[in-house]
Design a protein around this motif. Structure first.
Motif: not given
Length: 94
Positions: A16-38
Motif C-alpha cells: 500500500l505504501s509503495q502504491a501511494k508513493a507511485k501515485n504521488q510521483e504521478e501526480k507530481i509529474m502531472n503538475c509539471f506537465y500541466h503548469y509547464d514551469r519550475p
C-alpha cells in the motif's frame, strides 16, 4: 518509485505504501506537465491536492530527479516555512 521501508512494514502495508508513493510521483509529474514551469515542494503541496507531508513530496522529487524525469534548478523561492526552497523543472531538451 521508491518507498523506503524504514518502519519495517509488513508485506500488505508495504504494498500500500509503495502504491501511494507511485501515485504521488504521478501526480507530481502531472503538475509539471500541466503548469509547464519550475515548481517547489511547497508549490506542489498547494496545487497537487496531495494530502501528505512535504517530506514525501521532497522524497518523490528526489526520486524523480534520480530517474531523469526532473531537474533541480539553481533558483529559489520562499516556501511555506519561510525558508528558501529550490525550484525543480522538467529536464531541458538540449
Amino acid at each position: 518509485m521508491n518507498f523506503y521501508n524504514t518502519i519495517e512494514e509488513t508485506s500488505d502495508e508495504l504494498a500500500l505504501s509503495q502504491a501511494k508513493a507511485k501515485n504521488q510521483e504521478e501526480k507530481i509529474m502531472n503538475c509539471f506537465y500541466h503548469y509547464d514551469r519550475p515548481l517547489s515542494p511547497s508549490m506542489l503541496i498547494s496545487i497537487s491536492g496531495l494530502k501528505c507531508p512535504i517530506t514525501s513530496i521532497r522524497r518523490a522529487m528526489t526520486n524523480l530527479s534520480k530517474e531523469g524525469k526532473l531537474e533541480k534548478t539553481k533558483e529559489y523561492v520562499i516556501g511555506h516555512y519561510g525558508k528558501k526552497e529550490h525550484l525543480w523543472a522538467l529536464p531541458s531538451e538540449d
